[in-house]
Each structure stands twice: as C-alpha cells, then as structure tokens.
Motif scaffolding. Structure first.
Motif, PDB file in Angstrom:
ATOM      1  N   GLU A   7       0.863  -1.131  -0.161  1.00 14.72           N
ATOM      2  CA  GLU A   7      -0.011   0.171   0.027  1.00 14.72           C
ATOM      3  C   GLU A   7       0.813   1.508  -0.110  1.00 14.72           C
ATOM      4  O   GLU A   7       0.412   2.297  -0.180  1.00 14.72           O
ATOM      5  CB  GLU A   7      -1.078  -0.166   1.112  1.00 14.72           C
ATOM      6  N   LYS A   8       2.324   1.067   0.109  1.00 16.91           N
ATOM      7  CA  LYS A   8       3.016   2.327   0.070  1.00 16.91           C
ATOM      8  C   LYS A   8       3.530   2.328  -1.308  1.00 16.91           C
ATOM      9  O   LYS A   8       3.717   1.598  -2.212  1.00 16.91           O
ATOM     10  CB  LYS A   8       4.201   2.037   1.033  1.00 16.91           C
ATOM     11  N   SER A   9       3.844   3.867  -1.651  1.00 19.59           N
ATOM     12  CA  SER A   9       4.242   4.487  -2.979  1.00 19.59           C
ATOM     13  C   SER A   9       5.696   5.223  -2.611  1.00 19.59           C
ATOM     14  O   SER A   9       5.792   5.850  -1.829  1.00 19.59           O
ATOM     15  CB  SER A   9       3.484   5.017  -3.631  1.00 19.59           C
ATOM     16  N   ALA A  10       6.603   4.872  -3.524  1.00 22.00           N
ATOM     17  CA  ALA A  10       7.770   5.906  -3.690  1.00 22.00           C
ATOM     18  C   ALA A  10       8.358   6.093  -4.804  1.00 22.00           C
ATOM     19  O   ALA A  10       8.067   5.637  -5.719  1.00 22.00           O
ATOM     20  CB  ALA A  10       8.718   4.830  -2.715  1.00 22.00           C
ATOM     21  N   VAL A  11       8.950   7.208  -4.983  1.00 21.10           N
ATOM     22  CA  VAL A  11       9.722   7.715  -6.064  1.00 21.10           C
ATOM     23  C   VAL A  11      11.339   7.676  -5.811  1.00 21.10           C
ATOM     24  O   VAL A  11      11.455   8.337  -4.761  1.00 21.10           O
ATOM     25  CB  VAL A  11       9.239   9.075  -6.494  1.00 21.10           C
ATOM     26  N   ASP A  83       4.569   8.405  -0.673  1.00 23.30           N
ATOM     27  CA  ASP A  83       4.550   8.043   0.741  1.00 23.30           C
ATOM     28  C   ASP A  83       5.944   8.300   0.942  1.00 23.30           C
ATOM     29  O   ASP A  83       6.536   8.788   2.158  1.00 23.30           O
ATOM     30  CB  ASP A  83       4.194   6.766   1.173  1.00 23.30           C
ATOM     31  N   ALA A  84       6.966   8.050  -0.053  1.00 25.15           N
ATOM     32  CA  ALA A  84       8.466   8.179   0.246  1.00 25.15           C
ATOM     33  C   ALA A  84       9.211   8.923  -1.059  1.00 25.15           C
ATOM     34  O   ALA A  84       8.860   8.376  -2.195  1.00 25.15           O
ATOM     35  CB  ALA A  84       8.961   6.889   0.726  1.00 25.15           C
ATOM     36  N   THR A 129       0.179  12.809   3.607  1.00 28.14           N
ATOM     37  CA  THR A 129       0.254  13.447   4.850  1.00 28.14           C
ATOM     38  C   THR A 129       1.211  12.055   5.561  1.00 28.14           C
ATOM     39  O   THR A 129       0.897  10.955   5.388  1.00 28.14           O
ATOM     40  CB  THR A 129      -1.049  13.574   5.751  1.00 28.14           C
ATOM     41  N   GLY A 130       2.289  12.693   6.405  1.00 28.59           N
ATOM     42  CA  GLY A 130       2.940  11.514   7.137  1.00 28.59           C
ATOM     43  C   GLY A 130       4.076  11.048   6.345  1.00 28.59           C
ATOM     44  O   GLY A 130       5.023  10.110   6.423  1.00 28.59           O
ATOM     45  N   ALA A 131       4.289  11.535   4.935  1.00 29.14           N
ATOM     46  CA  ALA A 131       5.522  11.051   3.922  1.00 29.14           C
ATOM     47  C   ALA A 131       6.762  11.375   4.355  1.00 29.14           C
ATOM     48  O   ALA A 131       6.799  12.447   5.246  1.00 29.14           O
ATOM     49  CB  ALA A 131       5.100  11.848   2.503  1.00 29.14           C
ATOM     50  N   GLY A 132       7.698  10.569   3.854  1.00 30.78           N
ATOM     51  CA  GLY A 132       9.333  10.785   4.338  1.00 30.78           C
ATOM     52  C   GLY A 132       9.695  11.321   2.803  1.00 30.78           C
ATOM     53  O   GLY A 132       9.703  10.786   1.822  1.00 30.78           O
TER      54      GLY A 132
END
Ligand code: NAD
Length: 248
Positions: A7-11, A83-84, A129-132
């Motif tokens: 469920e997390k997404s990242a670039v 999310d990241a 919201t809450g992303a790093g």
C-alpha cells in the motif's frame, strides 16, 4: 517477500543502479509500488526487468525542470500520492579545485543541488500526510578530502536544504531527512575516474575507515527505508551510514 510496505508508494531518482536500485529492490520486495528515474532508458528497462511489475521507470533528467514536470505528471497518474521520496540521483566529481572548470562546476551543481531542490519542489504537492523525504548527502560534506571541493559543497547545500524543507513541509506532516553515505562500492567512482584512480581512491578510503571496508548499497537502502517510513519523530536530521569514518 514481505508486506511491510504494501500500500506504500515511493519515487527514487537515480533508481536504476547503486544505492537507488538497492532501495527500490528493498521496497518492491516489501510490497511497495516504486517509480524509479534516470537518464538512460536502457538502464531503466534493465532495472525494471529485475524489479518486477511493482516498479515503474521514467526517463527523467533531474537537471531539467521540464523533465521533472513530466515526472510529476506521470507519478500523479500512476501512483496518485507519494509516501516516500528518495532524492538520490547524483554524480561525483574528483578534481583539484585549481583545475576545475566552470563546466564541471555547473554540471555538478545542476544535478546534485539544483536537481535535488527542484525534485522536491515539483513532487512536494503529491506527498501524502506523514510522507518521508530523504536527501542523499555524503560523508564528504563534513570532510576536507582533496579533490572534492565542488562535490562536497553541493552535498553540504543539500544537508542544509533538509533542514529548511523540513520546517516548510512540517505543517503538512511531512518529514525531511538526509542520509550521508560513506564509501559505498556502486561503480559511481568509475563513472568519473580512470580505473587506476578509482582503485587508488578506494584503497585510501578503506585504509582510513574504522570498519576497514566499503559499505554495501543494501546497508544504505535499509537506512533510507527506515528514515522514510519508520523514523516518525525525526525530521531535519542527517543520518550517517559510513562505517564511522566521520564519527570516530
Ligand atoms: P550510482 O552512479 O549507481 O547512482 C547514481 C544514479 O543517479 C545513477 O542511476 C545515475 O544514472 C543517476 N543520475 C545521475 N545523473 C542524473 C540525472 N541528471 N538525472 C537523473 N538521474 C541521474 O551511484 P551511487 O553510489 O548509488 O549514488 C547514489 C547517491 O549516493 C548519489 O547522490 C551519490 O552522490 C551518493 N553517495 C554515494 C557514495 C558512494 O560511495 N557510492 C557516497 C556518498 C554519497
């Protein structure tokens, strides 16, 4: 395979090799959807073939604002929110400052500093919201190693941006941190130096390192994922992954 980041997404910019690829591997193996970028279409295709269908690739030069706009549009379509964000793309340059040309200086700052700045600016609207956000600095930014003045100064600028971005993005619940790798054997040196110069540089780095070895891309990737997802009371900091060379 585990589901820690399902469920997390990242670039990940510069995600087709080295530390960026190892981070993509770790996240995809834990269930995340990941967009990687780079300048070489061939390298990106090879990387996504190794990573599998949860990895998407976009040819995008971080030094080009129109490429970054196109990346943001692609990410909005494919992932929706992020999310990241791993601001990892970078080049090394080893040159005595006396013989550094304007072109070398401009290229290093265009990719390592301006590229990082506008990567965050263009993708910030998509951060959840809450992303790093993790900016990749370098042990070089606190050391006075010869032939690294341009590279080290650019990484010091990124370290500073991590603080400023942190305070500007905190109202949205977004954390921004830097990660500072020491020597990691990824091939980045060989891209800008002869094999002989790279071998000599590496031997010097091993000799001076308290752990007497290079780090691995996977060791940095684990710290990257920790900062982006798990370090929920940490923002504005620089996390050091360098075998102790800047600390002991
Ligand atoms: P690498 O060369 O494997 O990775 C860098 C990636 O950035 C490559 O995939 C490259 O294609 C990409 N890239 C370069 N210019 C780009 C551009 N203009 N647009 C988009 N992508 C671009 O090397 P690495 O060691 O994995 O480096 C990753 C990051 O870690 C860099 O920012 C580097 O400065 C930093 N770092 C590396 C070390 C080390 O010892 N390897 C130490 C400290 C910091």
């Amino acid at each position: 395979m585990n589901e820690k980041y399902s469920e997390k997404s990242a670039v990940i910019t510069g995600g087709s090799s080295g530390i960026g690829f190892a981070t993509a591997r770790l996240l995809v193996d834990a269930g995340a959807r990941v967009v990687i970028t780079g300048r070489s279409r061939t390298a990106l295709v090879a990387a996504t073939e190794r990573l599998g269908s949860n990895a998407l690739a976009v040819r995008s030069d971080v030094a080009s604002l129109s490429d970054l706009d196109a990346l943001a549009a692609y990410v909005r379509n494919e992932l929706g929110t992020v999310d990241a964000l791993f601001v990892n793309a970078g080049i090394t340059s080893a040159m005595p400052f006396a013989s550094t040309t304007e072109e070398m200086y401009d290229e290093s700052f265009a990719i390592n500093v301006k590229g990082a700045f506008f990567t965050v600016q263009k993708l910030a609207p998509l951060l959840s919201t809450g992303a790093g956000v993790v900016l990749t600095t370098s042990a070089a930014n606190v050391m006075g190693m010869p032939e690294t003045s341009v590279y080290a100064a650019g990484k010091a600028a990124l370290r500073s941006m991590a603080r400023s971005f942190s305070s500007e993005l905190l109202p949205r619940g977004i954390r921004v941190n830097a990660i500072s790798p020491g020597p990691v054997d990824t091939g980045i040196l060989e891209n800008t130096m002869s094999k002989e110069a790279a071998d000599q540089f590496k031997a010097e780095r091993v000799a001076e390192n308290p752990m007497r070895r290079f780090g691995t891309p996977e060791e940095v990737a684990r710290a990257m994922a920790f900062l982006a997802f798990d370090a929920t009371y940490t923002t504005g900091t620089e996390f050091v992954v360098d075998g102790g060379v800047t600390q002991l």
